[in-house]
Every structure is written in C-alpha cells, then in structure tokens.
Enzyme design. Structure first.
Site, PDB file in Angstrom:
ATOM      1  N   GLY A  83       1.133  -0.885  -0.077  1.00  0.00           N
ATOM      2  CA  GLY A  83      -0.440   0.123  -0.115  1.00  0.00           C
ATOM      3  C   GLY A  83       1.010   1.380   0.124  1.00  0.00           C
ATOM      4  N   TRP A 127      -8.293  -2.096  -2.970  1.00  0.00           N
ATOM      5  CA  TRP A 127      -9.155  -0.822  -2.981  1.00  0.00           C
ATOM      6  C   TRP A 127      -8.230   0.286  -3.918  1.00  0.00           C
ATOM      7  N   ILE A 128      -9.803  -0.209  -5.085  1.00  0.00           N
ATOM      8  CA  ILE A 128      -9.356   0.467  -6.123  1.00  0.00           C
ATOM      9  C   ILE A 128     -11.005   1.387  -6.712  1.00  0.00           C
ATOM     10  N   LEU A 165      -0.117  11.394  -8.774  1.00  0.00           N
ATOM     11  CA  LEU A 165      -1.088  10.877  -7.538  1.00  0.00           C
ATOM     12  C   LEU A 165      -0.801  12.591  -7.220  1.00  0.00           C
ATOM     13  N   ILE A 202     -21.282  20.070  17.973  1.00  0.00           N
ATOM     14  CA  ILE A 202     -22.191  21.005  18.333  1.00  0.00           C
ATOM     15  C   ILE A 202     -24.205  20.776  17.704  1.00  0.00           C
ATOM     16  N   GLU A 245      -4.772   8.101  -1.243  1.00  0.00           N
ATOM     17  CA  GLU A 245      -3.731   8.820  -1.842  1.00  0.00           C
ATOM     18  C   GLU A 245      -1.774   9.218  -1.209  1.00  0.00           C
ATOM     19  N   GLY A 246      -1.342   8.228  -0.489  1.00  0.00           N
ATOM     20  CA  GLY A 246      -0.836   8.295   0.644  1.00  0.00           C
ATOM     21  C   GLY A 246      -1.332   8.439   2.326  1.00  0.00           C
TER      22      GLY A 246
HETATM   23  P1  TGC Z   1      11.246   6.357  -4.321  1.00  0.00           P
HETATM   24  O1  TGC Z   1      12.415   5.467  -4.254  1.00  0.00           O
HETATM   25  O2  TGC Z   1      11.176   8.016  -3.106  1.00  0.00           O
HETATM   26  O3  TGC Z   1      11.008   7.552  -5.641  1.00  0.00           O
HETATM   27  C1  TGC Z   1      11.130   6.542  -6.429  1.00  0.00           C
HETATM   28  C2  TGC Z   1      10.303   7.140  -7.966  1.00  0.00           C
HETATM   29  O4  TGC Z   1      10.056   8.180  -8.395  1.00  0.00           O
HETATM   30  C3  TGC Z   1       9.629   9.881  -7.961  1.00  0.00           C
HETATM   31  N1  TGC Z   1       9.123   9.815  -6.789  1.00  0.00           N
HETATM   32  C4  TGC Z   1       8.263  11.300  -8.005  1.00  0.00           C
HETATM   33  N2  TGC Z   1       7.867  11.768  -8.586  1.00  0.00           N
HETATM   34  C5  TGC Z   1       6.798  12.125  -9.223  1.00  0.00           C
HETATM   35  N3  TGC Z   1       6.366  12.612  -8.089  1.00  0.00           N
HETATM   36  C6  TGC Z   1       6.102  12.419  -6.817  1.00  0.00           C
HETATM   37  N4  TGC Z   1       5.184  12.398  -6.297  1.00  0.00           N
HETATM   38  C7  TGC Z   1       7.229  11.493  -6.070  1.00  0.00           C
HETATM   39  N5  TGC Z   1       7.562  10.751  -5.443  1.00  0.00           N
HETATM   40  C8  TGC Z   1       8.808  10.320  -5.503  1.00  0.00           C
HETATM   41  C9  TGC Z   1      11.637   9.705  -7.491  1.00  0.00           C
HETATM   42  O5  TGC Z   1      12.087  10.579  -7.544  1.00  0.00           O
HETATM   43  C10 TGC Z   1      12.121   8.690  -7.931  1.00  0.00           C
HETATM   44  O6  TGC Z   1      12.106   8.753  -8.834  1.00  0.00           O
HETATM   45  P2  TGC Z   1      13.898   8.081  -9.863  1.00  0.00           P
HETATM   46  O7  TGC Z   1      13.796   8.353 -11.312  1.00  0.00           O
HETATM   47  O8  TGC Z   1      14.666   8.306  -9.067  1.00  0.00           O
HETATM   48  O9  TGC Z   1      13.445   6.570 -10.321  1.00  0.00           O
HETATM   49  O10 TGC Z   1      10.647   5.641  -3.450  1.00  0.00           O
HETATM   50  P3  TGC Z   1       9.817   4.753  -2.476  1.00  0.00           P
HETATM   51  O11 TGC Z   1       9.931   3.783  -2.961  1.00  0.00           O
HETATM   52  O12 TGC Z   1      10.951   5.070  -1.581  1.00  0.00           O
HETATM   53  O13 TGC Z   1       8.164   5.221  -1.595  1.00  0.00           O
HETATM   54  C11 TGC Z   1       7.807   6.995  -0.839  1.00  0.00           C
HETATM   55  C12 TGC Z   1       6.790   7.452  -1.047  1.00  0.00           C
HETATM   56  C13 TGC Z   1       6.775   6.442   0.184  1.00  0.00           C
HETATM   57  C14 TGC Z   1       6.672   8.958  -1.126  1.00  0.00           C
HETATM   58  C15 TGC Z   1       6.171   7.221  -1.658  1.00  0.00           C
HETATM   59  O14 TGC Z   1       5.740   5.592  -2.349  1.00  0.00           O
HETATM   60  C16 TGC Z   1       3.917   7.439  -1.796  1.00  0.00           C
HETATM   61  O15 TGC Z   1       3.962   8.221  -2.005  1.00  0.00           O
HETATM   62  N6  TGC Z   1       3.772   6.438  -0.924  1.00  0.00           N
HETATM   63  C17 TGC Z   1       2.051   6.208  -1.374  1.00  0.00           C
HETATM   64  C18 TGC Z   1       1.364   4.898  -1.456  1.00  0.00           C
HETATM   65  C19 TGC Z   1      -0.289   6.087  -2.217  1.00  0.00           C
HETATM   66  O16 TGC Z   1       0.317   7.443  -2.208  1.00  0.00           O
HETATM   67  N7  TGC Z   1      -0.398   5.372  -3.023  1.00  0.00           N
HETATM   68  C20 TGC Z   1      -1.407   5.651  -3.474  1.00  0.00           C
HETATM   69  C21 TGC Z   1      -2.364   4.955  -4.710  1.00  0.00           C
HETATM   70  S1  TGC Z   1      -3.855   5.298  -5.437  1.00  0.00           S
HETATM   71  C22 TGC Z   1      -4.582   6.527  -4.395  1.00  0.00           C
HETATM   72  O17 TGC Z   1      -5.273   5.906  -3.442  1.00  0.00           O
HETATM   73  C23 TGC Z   1      -6.123   6.478  -5.325  1.00  0.00           C
HETATM   74  S2  TGC Z   1      -7.994   7.193  -4.343  1.00  0.00           S
HETATM   75  C24 TGC Z   1      -8.300   7.983  -5.564  1.00  0.00           C
HETATM   76  C25 TGC Z   1      -9.909   8.094  -4.918  1.00  0.00           C
HETATM   77  O18 TGC Z   1     -10.751   7.602  -4.792  1.00  0.00           O
HETATM   78  O19 TGC Z   1      -9.391   9.677  -4.731  1.00  0.00           O
HETATM   79  P1  FAD Z   2      -0.901   0.664   5.029  1.00  0.00           P
HETATM   80  O1  FAD Z   2       0.817   1.414   3.732  1.00  0.00           O
HETATM   81  O2  FAD Z   2      -0.371  -1.122   5.157  1.00  0.00           O
HETATM   82  O3  FAD Z   2      -0.622   1.399   6.377  1.00  0.00           O
HETATM   83  C1  FAD Z   2      -1.273   0.603   7.286  1.00  0.00           C
HETATM   84  C2  FAD Z   2      -0.072   1.969   8.587  1.00  0.00           C
HETATM   85  O4  FAD Z   2       1.189   1.602   8.122  1.00  0.00           O
HETATM   86  C3  FAD Z   2      -0.483   3.482   8.380  1.00  0.00           C
HETATM   87  O5  FAD Z   2      -0.924   4.351   9.428  1.00  0.00           O
HETATM   88  C4  FAD Z   2       0.450   4.065   7.027  1.00  0.00           C
HETATM   89  O6  FAD Z   2       0.483   5.188   7.894  1.00  0.00           O
HETATM   90  C5  FAD Z   2       1.764   3.291   8.614  1.00  0.00           C
HETATM   91  N1  FAD Z   2       2.893   2.941   7.647  1.00  0.00           N
HETATM   92  C6  FAD Z   2       3.043   2.909   6.554  1.00  0.00           C
HETATM   93  N2  FAD Z   2       4.201   2.756   5.998  1.00  0.00           N
HETATM   94  C7  FAD Z   2       4.648   3.278   6.799  1.00  0.00           C
HETATM   95  C8  FAD Z   2       6.719   3.850   7.523  1.00  0.00           C
HETATM   96  N3  FAD Z   2       7.357   3.572   6.673  1.00  0.00           N
HETATM   97  N4  FAD Z   2       5.935   4.941   8.564  1.00  0.00           N
HETATM   98  C9  FAD Z   2       5.569   4.848   9.151  1.00  0.00           C
HETATM   99  N5  FAD Z   2       4.386   4.802   9.405  1.00  0.00           N
HETATM  100  C10 FAD Z   2       4.004   3.440   7.977  1.00  0.00           C
HETATM  101  N6  FAD Z   2      -5.253   2.509  -4.197  1.00  0.00           N
HETATM  102  C11 FAD Z   2      -5.384   2.546  -6.030  1.00  0.00           C
HETATM  103  O7  FAD Z   2      -4.187   2.921  -6.599  1.00  0.00           O
HETATM  104  N7  FAD Z   2      -5.660   3.367  -6.197  1.00  0.00           N
HETATM  105  C12 FAD Z   2      -7.230   3.188  -6.363  1.00  0.00           C
HETATM  106  O8  FAD Z   2      -8.667   3.955  -6.316  1.00  0.00           O
HETATM  107  C13 FAD Z   2      -7.722   3.613  -4.600  1.00  0.00           C
HETATM  108  N8  FAD Z   2      -9.022   4.338  -3.787  1.00  0.00           N
HETATM  109  C14 FAD Z   2      -9.066   3.374  -2.705  1.00  0.00           C
HETATM  110  C15 FAD Z   2     -10.212   3.921  -2.038  1.00  0.00           C
HETATM  111  C16 FAD Z   2     -10.496   3.424  -0.522  1.00  0.00           C
HETATM  112  C17 FAD Z   2     -11.600   3.794  -0.237  1.00  0.00           C
HETATM  113  C18 FAD Z   2      -9.687   2.841   0.087  1.00  0.00           C
HETATM  114  C19 FAD Z   2      -8.740   2.868   1.188  1.00  0.00           C
HETATM  115  C20 FAD Z   2      -7.828   3.160  -0.541  1.00  0.00           C
HETATM  116  C21 FAD Z   2      -7.702   3.132  -1.670  1.00  0.00           C
HETATM  117  N9  FAD Z   2      -6.643   3.073  -2.214  1.00  0.00           N
HETATM  118  C22 FAD Z   2      -6.575   2.857  -3.659  1.00  0.00           C
HETATM  119  C23 FAD Z   2      -5.546   2.452  -1.512  1.00  0.00           C
HETATM  120  C24 FAD Z   2      -4.977   3.551  -1.132  1.00  0.00           C
HETATM  121  O9  FAD Z   2      -4.022   4.303  -1.265  1.00  0.00           O
HETATM  122  C25 FAD Z   2      -4.037   2.890   0.352  1.00  0.00           C
HETATM  123  O10 FAD Z   2      -5.031   2.597   1.351  1.00  0.00           O
HETATM  124  C26 FAD Z   2      -3.393   3.557   1.305  1.00  0.00           C
HETATM  125  O11 FAD Z   2      -1.982   3.888   0.272  1.00  0.00           O
HETATM  126  C27 FAD Z   2      -2.434   2.756   2.372  1.00  0.00           C
HETATM  127  O12 FAD Z   2      -1.757   1.633   2.404  1.00  0.00           O
HETATM  128  P2  FAD Z   2      -2.547   0.081   3.270  1.00  0.00           P
HETATM  129  O13 FAD Z   2      -3.930   0.507   3.246  1.00  0.00           O
HETATM  130  O14 FAD Z   2      -1.947  -0.735   2.198  1.00  0.00           O
HETATM  131  O15 FAD Z   2      -2.079   0.527   3.975  1.00  0.00           O
END
Ligand code: TGC
Ligand code: FAD
Length: 393
Positions: free
Chosen positions: A145, A170-171, A248, A346, A372-373
C-alpha cells in the site's frame, strides 16, 4: 428523503477577490449542480452503499473529468485554480463523488495524456472526458500500500502481446470502470503502465463490500489471471515509480482543495444549527464553548484556503513541488476531519443522523486521510524534504 441544501460558503479573508471571474463562474456552476443533483440524493445512496451512477453525465457536463486536459483531447484546458475549485465544490457534496472525478481526471486521463502515445490520447481521452468511458487506477496491492515500489503484479512479453498477472485492491470505480490504468513490473522489474479493458479474458473486478466510509463510492479489486494485453496498450513514455507518483501529484492536489469543501459544509451546518438550537433559554451559539469550536473551525478553514490558493498559483506556474502538495493534502484532510468531529458535537444527538451531512463527511474523511498516501506518509515526505533524510525505510 430529499433535502434542501442551504450551504453558504465561508470566505473570512475575502479570498474571492483573488479569483478571476472565470474561476467564480465555474465554481458557481459546480455549486449549483451539487445543490441540485447531489445534496438531495447523496444521503440515501450512502446509506444504501450504492454509487449514484446517474451523476456521471452531469459530472462530465460540469467539466469534472480532466478539466486541465487540453480541449484538443476533450478537456476544458482550465487552470489549476479552476480545477481546485471544482474539486472543492464536489467534495462539499460528498468525498465519494469527488473520488470518482479525481480518479477519472487525475489518475486515468492524466497518465494517458502525460505518458501515452498520440493514438492512445485520441482513442481514450475524448470518451473519458464525456464519461462515455469510465476508468480506474490500479496501484495498491494487498501486500503493498504505502510501499507501491514493492508491487508484484507483472507482465511478460509473449510476442505480439503481453501477459499480465497479479491483483490490485482498494480500487475506486473498479466495479464499473471500462478501462483500468494498471501499474505492473516488466521482466526487468521496472514499473510500467498498461491500459487494461473490461472484457479482456482473465480480468475481473470484484466489489469490496461493508465499508463504513465512502459508501456512495464503488470500490473493488482488479484481478489479472494471464490477461492478454495488446502491445499498443502499454503507456510508452514513462518507466519507474515516478509514473504513478506523478499522477498522484495531480490527485493529491485535488484532494487538498476537496477536503476543504467537506470542512466548509460541516462548519456551515454547525453554525446554522448553533444559531437555531436553543438550550437553557438561548441559542447554543451564545455559549462560549460552542463559539470556541466555531471560531477555531473558521480559523483553520481560512488557513487551509490560503494554503491551497497559493499552491494553485505555484501549480499554474509549474513550480509546485510534490512535497508542497503533500503538505497541503495532509493539512486540508486533518483540518476537515477535526472540523467534522467538532461540528458533530455541536449538533448533539442530531449530529449522528443522516438528517445532516456531518457524520457522512466524517466517515468519508477516514478514507481520504488514508488514500493517495496516508497522513503519516505525507508527514514523512515533508520530513524528508526539510531534513534530506529519508525515514520511510
Ligand atoms: P522513491 O525512491 O522515493 O521514489 C521513486 C521514484 O519516484 C520519484 N518520485 C516522484 N515522482 C513524481 N512525483 C512524486 N510525488 C514522487 N515521489 C517520488 C522519485 O524521484 C524516484 O524517481 P527516480 O527517477 O529516481 O526513480 O520511492 P519509495 O519507494 O521510497 O516511496 C516513496 C513514497 C513512500 C513517498 C511513495 O511511494 C508514496 O507516496 N507512497 C504512498 C502510496 C500512495 O500514495 N498510494 C496511493 C494509491 S492511489 C489512491 O490511493 C487513489 S484513491 C483515489 C480516490 O478515490 O480519490
Ligand atoms: P499500509 O501501507 O499497510 O499502512 C498501514 C499504516 O502503517 C498506516 O498508518 C501507514 O501510515 C503506516 N505506515 C506504512 N509505512 C510506514 C512507514 N514507512 N513509516 C511509518 N508508518 C508507516 N489505491 C489505488 O491504487 N487506487 C485507488 O483507486 C484507491 N482507492 C482507494 C479507495 C479507498 C476507499 C481506500 C480506503 C483506499 C484506496 N486506495 C486506492 C488505496 C490507498 O491508497 C491505500 O489504502 C493507502 O496508500 C495505504 O495503504 P494500506 O492501506 O496498504 O496501508
């Protein structure tokens, strides 16, 4: 039950003076649409845990799908201030409806626009802009995740096509999406994006049930069992985790604005209720403890509004950094969830009912603070940015 939406937008620091007439016009048209189409029905859909599919056409018409995408590809070519305002107004109605718009615009249209071939742009973008095609974004996996770089979904070259295996969970929008942007590892272990279409053999999208949050949004899995994907469906212009993370940035920016919409709705509802509800012979708004809650809410909303306004100007100049976007997403969602909790109090007992939007916003925001993180991940992104030390691993 149908409801009249009495929302009045708080603007304590006269930020409207900083918006263009076009920005205000767009905001008004989205606000009017939300009042007419979303507010009257959303509570019932959330209670039934059903996505109101009939809203898709209207979302497309108000420009919610890819507003910053150039008109050549069916978008509106708007600036980021307009995009933010659209997301704010939609999430003022419901975070789940904003989710659908975020995914379609920032996570499906944006990667095709930014990383796709000209053929892919022409084939998909205009239909995605009108909602004729709906998309979803597959990054998260059951075991990956916050750490998407560890993903195991993979594809292999099989001559005239690729073979895709793995699973995403979770998509958002998965249960009804026509196409999925799927991030998977190639044979060299590098992450690339593929456009997977519903109907491809071995591709299924089981729905996720029993959510207490984002109940009016459809969430599901993406399962790939030896799916044959045509080679022309590979996004040719990006390799590595920066591909999905680049998308993202767009979506997190939209959430930074959107969550303030949810906060404004909670504040507006609580303020109106506090003025109308009498206890001990006077409105509860006249008690210091309730004024403290309301005064702190408007203070936090105003600070968040200022932050995203500035972020929009940076984004318009292509100067907003990912870390600045992380800070704004984290701040807006924390602000909103705290305001929802205070606003709920409230309203006393009425606050837990579907008569008012607060509990729905509060529960929705539990997803928004995670997807989204997560809140913690965004804090670590800020920490890394200011110290130069990575504390993720
Ligand atoms: P790391 O080694 O730091 O980076 C890998 C490569 O990516 C580049 N990079 C970025 N590029 C563009 N934008 C950003 N925000 C970037 N952050 C990093 C970085 O420069 C590097 O590039 P290169 O050329 O050197 O390869 O990666 P890491 O594996 O250490 O992870 C870093 C971390 C934890 C910040 C990242 O993986 C992260 O943001 N994790 C959170 C995952 C997340 O946000 N998942 C969201 C899934 S989608 C979703 O939730 C949709 S919900 C939609 C809805 O319903 O609204
Ligand atoms: P985990 O990564 O297992 O995290 C669990 C806990 O550990 C969190 O509190 C986290 O902050 C903490 N943690 C993790 N790593 C660290 C660290 N290094 N240091 C300190 N604390 C840490 N994803 C998609 O790809 N597409 C979508 O469309 C999408 N839609 C979503 C819709 C819903 C309703 C939800 C709930 C989620 C959706 N997601 C989607 C997934 C979402 O992006 C993930 O749930 C989110 O990124 C966290 O991943 P996880 O749930 O596996 O939690």
């Amino acid at each position: 039950m149908t409801k009249t939406d009495l929302f009045e937008s708080p603007d304590y620091y006269q930020l409207d003076e900083l918006l263009t007439d076009e920005n205000k016009l767009i905001r008004k048209s989205v606000r009017d649409w939300v009042k007419k189409e979303v507010s009257p029905i959303i509570e019932d859909y959330a209670q039934r845990a059903e996505f109101p599919k009939q809203l898709l056409k209207g979302l497309a018409e108000i420009g919610a799908f890819g507003p910053t995408i150039p008109t050549k590809y069916g978008g509106l070519g708007l600036d980021y201030m307009a995009y933010g305002l659209i997301m704010q107004e939609i999430e003022r109605g419901d975070s789940g409806i904003r989710s659908t718009a975020s995914v379609q615009g920032s996570l499906v249209m944006y990667p095709i626009y930014a990383y796709g071939s000209e053929d892919q742009k022409i084939k998909y973008l205009p239909k995605l802009a009108t909602g004729e095609l709906m998309g979803c974004f597959g990054l998260t996996e059951p075991d990956h995740g916050s750490d998407p770089g560890g993903m195991t979904t993979n594809f292999k070259d099989a001559g005239d096509h690729y073979v895709l295996n793995g699973a995403k969970m979770w998509i958002s929008n998965a249960p009804f999406a026509d196409i999925a942007i799927v991030w998977a590892k190639n044979e060299q272990g590098k992450i690339q994006g593929l456009i997977v279409e519903r109907g491809m053999k071995g591709f299924s999208t089981p729905e996720t049930h029993n959510k207490w949050s984002l109940r009016a949004s459809a969430t599901g899995e993406l399962v790939f069992d030896n799916v044959k994907v045509p080679k022309e469906n590979l996004l040719p212009n990006v390799t590595g985790l920066k591909g999905p993370l680049g998308c993202l940035n767009q979506a997190r920016y939209g959430i930074a604005w959107g969550a303030i919409g949810a906060a404004m709705d909670c504040y507006d509802t609580a303020l109106r209720y506090a003025k109308e509800r009498n206890q001990f012979g006077k409105p509860i708004a006249a008690f210091q403890l309730q004024q403290k809650k309301l005064a702190e809410m408007i203070t936090e909303i105003t600070k968040a509004q200022l932050l995203v306004w500035r972020l929009a100007t940076l984004k318009n100049e292509n100067k907003a950094t990912p870390a600045q976007i992380s800070m704004a997403k984290r701040n807006s969602v924390e602000t909103a969830i705290n305001i929802a909790r205070e606003a709920r109090q409230i309203l006393g007992g009425m606050g837990i009912t579907g008569e008012y939007p607060i509990m729905r916003h509060m529960m929705n925001l539990e997803s928004v603070i995670t997807y989204e993180g997560t809140h913690d991940i965004h804090l670590l992104i800020t920490g890394m940015d200011i110290t130069g030390e990575e504390a993720f691993k």
